[in-house]
Scaffold this motif. Structure first.
Motif, PDB file in Angstrom:
ATOM      1  N   PHE A 302       0.838  -1.200   0.000  1.00 27.16           N
ATOM      2  CA  PHE A 302       0.000   0.000   0.000  1.00 27.16           C
ATOM      3  C   PHE A 302       0.874   1.251   0.000  1.00 27.16           C
ATOM      4  N   VAL A 303       1.831   1.295   0.895  1.00 23.79           N
ATOM      5  CA  VAL A 303       2.738   2.452   1.004  1.00 23.79           C
ATOM      6  C   VAL A 303       3.516   2.632  -0.302  1.00 23.79           C
ATOM      7  N   GLN A 304       4.001   1.527  -0.863  1.00 21.71           N
ATOM      8  CA  GLN A 304       4.775   1.602  -2.105  1.00 21.71           C
ATOM      9  C   GLN A 304       3.961   2.180  -3.253  1.00 21.71           C
ATOM     10  N   SER A 305       2.680   1.806  -3.309  1.00 21.68           N
ATOM     11  CA  SER A 305       1.824   2.316  -4.391  1.00 21.68           C
ATOM     12  C   SER A 305       1.627   3.825  -4.271  1.00 21.68           C
ATOM     13  N   ILE A 306       1.622   4.329  -3.038  1.00 19.17           N
ATOM     14  CA  ILE A 306       1.498   5.786  -2.818  1.00 19.17           C
ATOM     15  C   ILE A 306       2.797   6.484  -3.211  1.00 19.17           C
ATOM     16  N   VAL A 307       3.908   5.943  -2.737  1.00 20.27           N
ATOM     17  CA  VAL A 307       5.224   6.540  -2.996  1.00 20.27           C
ATOM     18  C   VAL A 307       5.539   6.552  -4.502  1.00 20.27           C
ATOM     19  N   ASP A 308       5.238   5.437  -5.175  1.00 18.14           N
ATOM     20  CA  ASP A 308       5.556   5.311  -6.607  1.00 18.14           C
ATOM     21  C   ASP A 308       4.436   5.833  -7.512  1.00 18.14           C
ATOM     22  N   ASP A 309       3.311   6.197  -6.905  1.00 18.23           N
ATOM     23  CA  ASP A 309       2.121   6.630  -7.650  1.00 18.23           C
ATOM     24  C   ASP A 309       1.711   5.586  -8.694  1.00 18.23           C
ATOM     25  N   THR A 310       1.553   4.358  -8.203  1.00 26.26           N
ATOM     26  CA  THR A 310       1.113   3.253  -9.063  1.00 26.26           C
ATOM     27  C   THR A 310      -0.234   2.723  -8.559  1.00 26.26           C
ATOM     28  N   VAL A 311      -0.895   1.931  -9.386  1.00 28.65           N
ATOM     29  CA  VAL A 311      -2.167   1.324  -8.973  1.00 28.65           C
ATOM     30  C   VAL A 311      -1.872   0.277  -7.899  1.00 28.65           C
ATOM     31  N   PRO A 312      -2.558   0.319  -6.759  1.00 32.56           N
ATOM     32  CA  PRO A 312      -2.318  -0.680  -5.706  1.00 32.56           C
ATOM     33  C   PRO A 312      -2.559  -2.097  -6.228  1.00 32.56           C
ATOM     34  N   PRO A 313      -1.831  -3.090  -5.729  1.00 30.24           N
ATOM     35  CA  PRO A 313      -1.981  -4.458  -6.231  1.00 30.24           C
ATOM     36  C   PRO A 313      -3.397  -5.011  -6.085  1.00 30.24           C
TER      37      PRO A 313
END
Length: 342
Positions: A302-313
């Protein structure tokens, strides 16, 4: 990167044992605020994680400047609180099942899109090592065509896990909406969609209340599922497995059978048609029992998707598709007919 400020709304067992622990272990996260309608719980967690305490999520959202929120509340509150948090400009990680209806799920997805925020649903089974490995084996073609499957998720019930024990919201229909199917079955619907790489189109469900007295939610369910390509199999979800938890999945393929979390020593056993057997030690699946894997990898994804601005898994769309399988099973059980997944 700047520190991500998060708030956790709901300080029950899932927050205490998963969300708060995993946020606290993440170097890039600061737990800014916690909220629970029971003030003592909120205060206890606030003290433990050096954060501010609230008994009203509206007050928290109005007063705190947070980047993200975990919604760890009874099922009936998932949609309204998630939507409020998204409208307040927060990314949202919501516990499963994401909502109590297709309409609510759609409203959550729309709120995320409107506010340009992430919405992720906490389906942790996709991140289990044996499940990740099995998906790779299926995707690579090594297993061949998938003929059938069976999956089960059952234990003695949430009273041993919930902070409220037998008085838990899990057993109250107005708060839970759905019992073992929402607690456990939706996890497996999501896992099967992930493993098989296709959607379910039809469900036949038997959803009963047989093990828990005094509750009006289901505690025992068995469903037959059919995929787009015609693969059929079963899903069982239960609060009646009193002696031991079952969290196993078996995939029957053209070239091999995959046994996931079915062997006490090996998290994945691959039995090939030619007689060869390969056993993988990939660490135990996360469990409420001692010895189970503690990091669910939900928070870090979840945190990674925010940091990278990607769609959450597991996006809102993914969560909705898994919810729809469960809703179809309920409809099938009530109508006594095979039901199409919407």
């Amino acid at each position: 990167m700047s520190t991500l400020k998060v708030a956790v709304i709901g300080c029950g067992s899932i927050a205490r044992h998963r969300h708060l622990v995993e946020y606290n272990a993440h170097a890039g996260v600061e737990i800014t605020a916690v909220c629970d309608i029971v003030g003592e719980r909120a205060n206890e967690m606030a003290e433990k994680y050096n954060s501010r305490s609230y008994t009203s999520y509206e007050e928290l959202l109005a007063n705190e400047s947070v980047d993200a929120v975990s919604v760890c509340l009874p099922n009936a509150l998932h949609a309204p609180v998630s939507i409020a948090a998204l409208n307040a400009g927060c990314h949202v990680l919501c516990e499963k099942p994401m909502a109590t209806s297709r309409e609510e799920a759609k409203e959550m997805i729309e709120a995320a899109e409107k506010n340009n925020k992430k919405l992720m649903i906490a389906h942790n089974q996709r991140f289990v090592s044996s499940h990740v490995k099995a998906r790779k084996l299926i995707e690579s073609g090594e297993v061949g065509k998938i003929y059938s499957f069976r999956t089960a998720f059952g234990h003695g019930g949430p009273e041993g896990w919930s902070v409220d024990g037998k008085e838990s919201w899990f057993f109250k229909k107005d708060e839970a909406f759905i019992g073992a199917m929402g607690d456990l079955g939706v996890h497996k619907a999501d896992l099967l969609r992930y493993l098989l790489g296709e959607e379910f189109v039809e469900v036949a469900g038997f959803v009963e209340t047989s093990a828990k007295e005094g509750t009006d939610v289901d505690d025992n369910a068995v469903c037959v599922l059919k995929t787009e390509s015609g693969t059929i199999g079963t899903l069982a979800a239960s609060w009646s497995y009193t002696a031991k938890e079952d969290n196993s999945t078996i995939i029957y393929g053209e070239n091999a059978i995959l046994r996931l979390e079915d062997d006490p020593d090996y998290s994945l056993v691959v039995q090939y048609k030619n007689g060869e057997i390969v056993k993988y030690e990939l660490g135990q699946i996360q469990s409420n029992d001692d010895g189970g894997q503690k990091n669910t990898h939900v928070i870090e994804n979840f945190v990674q998707s925010i940091v990278d601005d990607t769609v959450p898994p597991i996006s809102g769309e993914e969560g909705k598709k898994s919810l729809e399988v469960i809703l179809a099973a309920l409809e099938s059980s009530e109508s006594k007919q095979i039901t199409s997944v919407k």
